[in-house]
Write a protein that holds these residues in place. Structure first.
Motif, PDB file in Angstrom:
ATOM      1  N   ASN A   2       0.894  -1.228   0.090  1.00 37.00           N
ATOM      2  CA  ASN A   2      -0.082  -0.014   0.099  1.00 37.00           C
ATOM      3  C   ASN A   2       0.787   1.426  -0.094  1.00 37.00           C
ATOM      4  O   ASN A   2       0.338   2.294   0.394  1.00 37.00           O
ATOM      5  N   PHE A   3       2.227   1.330  -0.499  1.00 34.85           N
ATOM      6  CA  PHE A   3       2.848   2.274  -0.470  1.00 34.85           C
ATOM      7  C   PHE A   3       3.184   3.018   0.870  1.00 34.85           C
ATOM      8  O   PHE A   3       3.024   4.299   0.626  1.00 34.85           O
ATOM      9  N   ARG A  31       2.600   2.894   9.292  1.00 35.70           N
ATOM     10  CA  ARG A  31       1.931   3.324   8.063  1.00 35.70           C
ATOM     11  C   ARG A  31       2.183   4.735   7.830  1.00 35.70           C
ATOM     12  O   ARG A  31       1.322   5.329   7.300  1.00 35.70           O
ATOM     13  N   SER A  32       3.550   5.031   7.913  1.00 36.45           N
ATOM     14  CA  SER A  32       4.101   6.374   7.740  1.00 36.45           C
ATOM     15  C   SER A  32       4.040   6.574   6.294  1.00 36.45           C
ATOM     16  O   SER A  32       4.408   5.328   5.633  1.00 36.45           O
ATOM     17  N   GLN A  56      11.012   6.227   9.667  1.00 31.80           N
ATOM     18  CA  GLN A  56      11.575   6.806  10.997  1.00 31.80           C
ATOM     19  C   GLN A  56      11.281   5.792  12.067  1.00 31.80           C
ATOM     20  O   GLN A  56      11.932   5.841  13.267  1.00 31.80           O
ATOM     21  N   CYS A  57      10.388   4.749  12.073  1.00 31.17           N
ATOM     22  CA  CYS A  57      10.418   3.635  13.080  1.00 31.17           C
ATOM     23  C   CYS A  57      11.548   2.636  12.926  1.00 31.17           C
ATOM     24  O   CYS A  57      11.362   1.624  13.347  1.00 31.17           O
ATOM     25  N   GLU A  58      12.266   2.767  11.751  1.00 30.59           N
ATOM     26  CA  GLU A  58      13.580   1.873  11.372  1.00 30.59           C
ATOM     27  C   GLU A  58      13.225   0.511  10.718  1.00 30.59           C
ATOM     28  O   GLU A  58      13.742  -0.086  10.617  1.00 30.59           O
ATOM     29  N   ASN A  82      -4.340   6.687   3.492  1.00 29.31           N
ATOM     30  CA  ASN A  82      -4.377   6.091   4.924  1.00 29.31           C
ATOM     31  C   ASN A  82      -4.224   4.443   4.493  1.00 29.31           C
ATOM     32  O   ASN A  82      -4.868   4.020   3.970  1.00 29.31           O
ATOM     33  N   CYS A  83      -3.131   4.233   5.337  1.00 28.40           N
ATOM     34  CA  CYS A  83      -3.129   2.694   5.290  1.00 28.40           C
ATOM     35  C   CYS A  83      -3.748   2.253   6.541  1.00 28.40           C
ATOM     36  O   CYS A  83      -3.690   2.827   7.636  1.00 28.40           O
ATOM     37  N   THR A  84      -4.647   1.263   6.444  1.00 19.67           N
ATOM     38  CA  THR A  84      -5.491   1.023   7.462  1.00 19.67           C
ATOM     39  C   THR A  84      -4.841  -0.242   8.422  1.00 19.67           C
ATOM     40  O   THR A  84      -3.988  -0.741   7.749  1.00 19.67           O
ATOM     41  N   GLU A  85      -5.497  -0.463   9.461  1.00 17.80           N
ATOM     42  CA  GLU A  85      -4.904  -1.332  10.308  1.00 17.80           C
ATOM     43  C   GLU A  85      -4.683  -2.922   9.385  1.00 17.80           C
ATOM     44  O   GLU A  85      -3.948  -3.862   9.593  1.00 17.80           O
TER      45      GLU A  85
END
Length: 90
Positions: A20-21, A27-28, A60-62, A82-85
């Motif tokens: 989902n790019f 989900r950033s 940024q979350c590595e 938006n990427c959803t859960e």
């Protein structure tokens, strides 16, 4: 590190394909990436003779993730995406 460097950086080795790019973990969007590398040495050709490349991102979350260049959403929808859960990779 330059995004178009022919040699892949070490952080790309364990990258996950994100469909989902966006980062499969947090989900950033790619705009939040701290590093980017585009594999321009190995393009893939589609049925209609268009080229696509693997775009690698270190979030940024590595988390390292990649997506095909043709999976990128159109610019006018990029901010709304938006990427959803349910979209997270496991």
């Amino acid at each position: 590190m330059e995004a178009f460097d022919p040699t892949p950086p070490a952080w790309t080795l364990g990258a996950t394909h994100a469909f989902n790019f966006c980062c499969p973990r947090c989900r950033s969007t790619p705009m939040a990436a701290t590093n980017v590398w585009i594999n321009r040495r190995s393009p893939v050709y589609t049925e209609d003779r268009r080229r696509k490349w693997q775009e690698f991102y270190r979030c940024q979350c590595e988390t390292a993730w990649w997506a095909w260049s043709d999976e990128r959403p159109p610019a006018e929808w990029a901010k709304e995406q938006n990427c959803t859960e349910d979209d997270r990779e496991t």
